[in-house]
Design an enzyme around this catalytic site. Sequence first.
Site, PDB file in Angstrom:
ATOM      1  N   ASN A 165      26.195  53.042  35.011  1.00  0.00           N
ATOM      2  CA  ASN A 165      26.801  53.562  33.790  1.00  0.00           C
ATOM      3  C   ASN A 165      26.593  52.596  32.645  1.00  0.00           C
ATOM      4  O   ASN A 165      26.520  51.384  32.839  1.00  0.00           O
ATOM      5  CB  ASN A 165      28.296  53.843  33.992  1.00  0.00           C
ATOM      6  CG  ASN A 165      29.148  52.618  33.732  1.00  0.00           C
ATOM      7  OD1 ASN A 165      29.425  52.275  32.579  1.00  0.00           O
ATOM      8  ND2 ASN A 165      29.534  51.919  34.790  1.00  0.00           N
ATOM      9  N   GLY A 177      29.696  51.947  27.343  1.00  0.00           N
ATOM     10  CA  GLY A 177      29.843  51.204  26.091  1.00  0.00           C
ATOM     11  C   GLY A 177      31.283  51.090  25.633  1.00  0.00           C
ATOM     12  O   GLY A 177      31.566  50.998  24.444  1.00  0.00           O
ATOM     13  N   SER A 229      39.661  49.789  36.183  1.00  0.00           N
ATOM     14  CA  SER A 229      39.523  50.166  34.775  1.00  0.00           C
ATOM     15  C   SER A 229      38.244  50.968  34.550  1.00  0.00           C
ATOM     16  O   SER A 229      37.196  50.666  35.109  1.00  0.00           O
ATOM     17  CB  SER A 229      39.487  48.899  33.920  1.00  0.00           C
ATOM     18  OG  SER A 229      39.332  49.239  32.560  1.00  0.00           O
ATOM     19  N   CYS A 240      32.129  43.134  31.009  1.00  0.00           N
ATOM     20  CA  CYS A 240      31.406  44.392  30.848  1.00  0.00           C
ATOM     21  C   CYS A 240      29.959  44.110  30.496  1.00  0.00           C
ATOM     22  O   CYS A 240      29.673  43.401  29.535  1.00  0.00           O
ATOM     23  CB  CYS A 240      32.021  45.267  29.759  1.00  0.00           C
ATOM     24  SG  CYS A 240      31.066  46.790  29.570  1.00  0.00           S
ATOM     25  N   THR A 254      30.783  45.561  37.438  1.00  0.00           N
ATOM     26  CA  THR A 254      29.508  46.132  37.902  1.00  0.00           C
ATOM     27  C   THR A 254      28.377  45.106  37.837  1.00  0.00           C
ATOM     28  O   THR A 254      28.429  44.137  37.091  1.00  0.00           O
ATOM     29  CB  THR A 254      29.128  47.338  37.035  1.00  0.00           C
ATOM     30  OG1 THR A 254      29.095  46.927  35.672  1.00  0.00           O
ATOM     31  CG2 THR A 254      30.125  48.468  37.203  1.00  0.00           C
ATOM     32  N   GLY A 282      39.512  50.173  29.413  1.00  0.00           N
ATOM     33  CA  GLY A 282      39.568  48.992  28.552  1.00  0.00           C
ATOM     34  C   GLY A 282      39.915  49.357  27.116  1.00  0.00           C
ATOM     35  O   GLY A 282      39.361  50.300  26.564  1.00  0.00           O
ATOM     36  N   LYS A 312      39.332  39.613  34.896  1.00  0.00           N
ATOM     37  CA  LYS A 312      38.332  40.384  35.648  1.00  0.00           C
ATOM     38  C   LYS A 312      36.973  39.723  35.506  1.00  0.00           C
ATOM     39  O   LYS A 312      36.442  39.590  34.400  1.00  0.00           O
ATOM     40  CB  LYS A 312      38.281  41.833  35.155  1.00  0.00           C
ATOM     41  CG  LYS A 312      37.351  42.714  35.997  1.00  0.00           C
ATOM     42  CD  LYS A 312      37.587  44.189  35.712  1.00  0.00           C
ATOM     43  CE  LYS A 312      36.662  45.085  36.518  1.00  0.00           C
ATOM     44  NZ  LYS A 312      36.932  46.513  36.272  1.00  0.00           N
ATOM     45  N   ASN A 316      43.942  47.021  30.555  1.00  0.00           N
ATOM     46  CA  ASN A 316      42.702  46.250  30.478  1.00  0.00           C
ATOM     47  C   ASN A 316      42.351  46.066  29.001  1.00  0.00           C
ATOM     48  O   ASN A 316      42.334  47.031  28.235  1.00  0.00           O
ATOM     49  CB  ASN A 316      41.606  47.023  31.225  1.00  0.00           C
ATOM     50  CG  ASN A 316      40.280  46.281  31.272  1.00  0.00           C
ATOM     51  OD1 ASN A 316      39.577  46.191  30.272  1.00  0.00           O
ATOM     52  ND2 ASN A 316      39.944  45.769  32.437  1.00  0.00           N
TER      53      ASN A 316
END
Lengths: 307, 258
Positions: A72, A75, A24, A133, A196, A49, A168, A102
């Site tokens: 990255n 946002g 994603s 995220c 990440t 997402g 995830k 997602n």
Amino acid sequence: MKAAVDLRVRLGAVELANPVMTASGTFGYGAEFAGLVKLSCLGAIVTKGISLAPKAGNPPPRVVETPAGMLNAIGLENVGIERFLQEKLPFLRQCGTKVVVNILGDSEEEYAELAARLAGAEGVDALEINISCPNVRHGGMAFGADPQMAAGVVRAVKRQASQPVIVKLSPNVTDIALMARAAEDAGADALSLINTLVGMAIDIRTRRPKLANRTGGLSGPAIKPVALRMVWQAAAAVQIPVIGIGGIATAEDAIEFLLAGASAVQVGTANFYNPQATAQIVDGIAAYLEEQGENSVQNIIGGLRDA
Amino acid sequence: MSEFQKNCTVRRVETLGCNLIRLTLEAPEIAGAVQPGQFVMVACGTNRDPLLRRPLSVHWADAEGTIQLLVRVVGRGTAALAQTRAGESLSLIGPLGRGFSLEASRPCLVGGGIGAAPLLLLAQRLAEQGLKPLVLLGAATAAEAHILQQAFQALGCSLALATDDGSLGHRGFVTELLSAQAAQADKLYACGPQPMMAAVARFGADRGIACEVSLETAMACGLGACLGCAIPDPGQPGAYRHVCKNGPVFLAGEVLWT
């Protein structure tokens, strides 16, 4: 592609033609790559997402290159569920591959509503819940760092969803096995990891962070060893399928994750610099299996031997 | 739009001085499809180090299927490109993005430094339409100005130069060359440092002359997937546009000038 080896894998009730998916946020809504890679070669496309309302994302600068990777802080910029269903899903439906949407929200209710909107949607084969995220203040990683909160989101989504639900996971936790089990116990059909790693870069001339968001998510080959370790730990902790993500750029990388126990893999940052990476990885896995005398990719999943 | 991912043979690498190099590549698909102002994503170095491709505007394209990239060596990626040798190949994706519109009858092109790179292909396409563009070029020194001077003159452009050190043409900013002649233009095209483009945009807005600018940002993919190349959208506060897909060429009014 050779028909001699069987590349099919299962994620809960969904069967993929091969274990190679897109991650994603690295493949747009599929159409962005249609001119550069044959989408029907992929095991699945995982969309950017999607939130209930469109999101504009963070101010720039949003990306910075780092050694063997990038940071990255996009946002979660996305078109929102309405425009996704109207404008993006019709293209995805006719790509000849499975589609995983997602979803992300700021509350359990928002996740549940997204699942309800997507329930029964033609051409949506699975949902992936983004609770990991690192680049937004609310929701996102807050859910992914707390096993109880994560379980609450998973249960809320499962109540509404008609498709298998993938959770995830964030690597920014102390005990990944604990998070993996919490998601499994709450009803997840599969797990995907890692998202990440929270990172930072500073411009020493201006003495300012290189990202407007100050911190961002580190991805790319730099994170592969960390991802592989966490996938190995998570796969050992749960019974449901695990999808390996993190720095996968070649078939060799993907095979490492399969051996560590992943039933499938997602290719992320590599799409940015090599849009054909996914198709090359599919071919590379098939070639490896043939060379190893294996007739099915199933034979190597979790096939890691003792040191 | 059609884009290609191709391994392109490097025919020539010229070191031009002033930290500039000019790469000539065999890229027939890209040469055939490119519009002025569009860019390519170029893989630099070996073994994916540095990791990301670099966005570079197409400087020249010809009917023989070659393209040229004019590159200022500013970091690891461009330094790796400067090490490339003729006969080697480079992986390119392109042509990408929205280029310049060719609707003009009295075009004026304003380029600052390496920003002049995409303007040469633009001048060539305008010249093909029988036009004689006015080109205002800004450079640090005479040596740098000479690199592009002849190419523009060969296309029949009428050229005015400004240098930072006064070693050729006007001493000072290229925007100080925006005068009576430029005010006769019906289209301004600008590429260069942000303050330079802002000044050209203002000049055009004050006189009701349409203005297109070519922007540069960091970007990971160039394909509209990473969404890293966001710029504020003046039409919608809090919203963003993306240099790779909405640009790199924008109408001056589509850019928030600060």
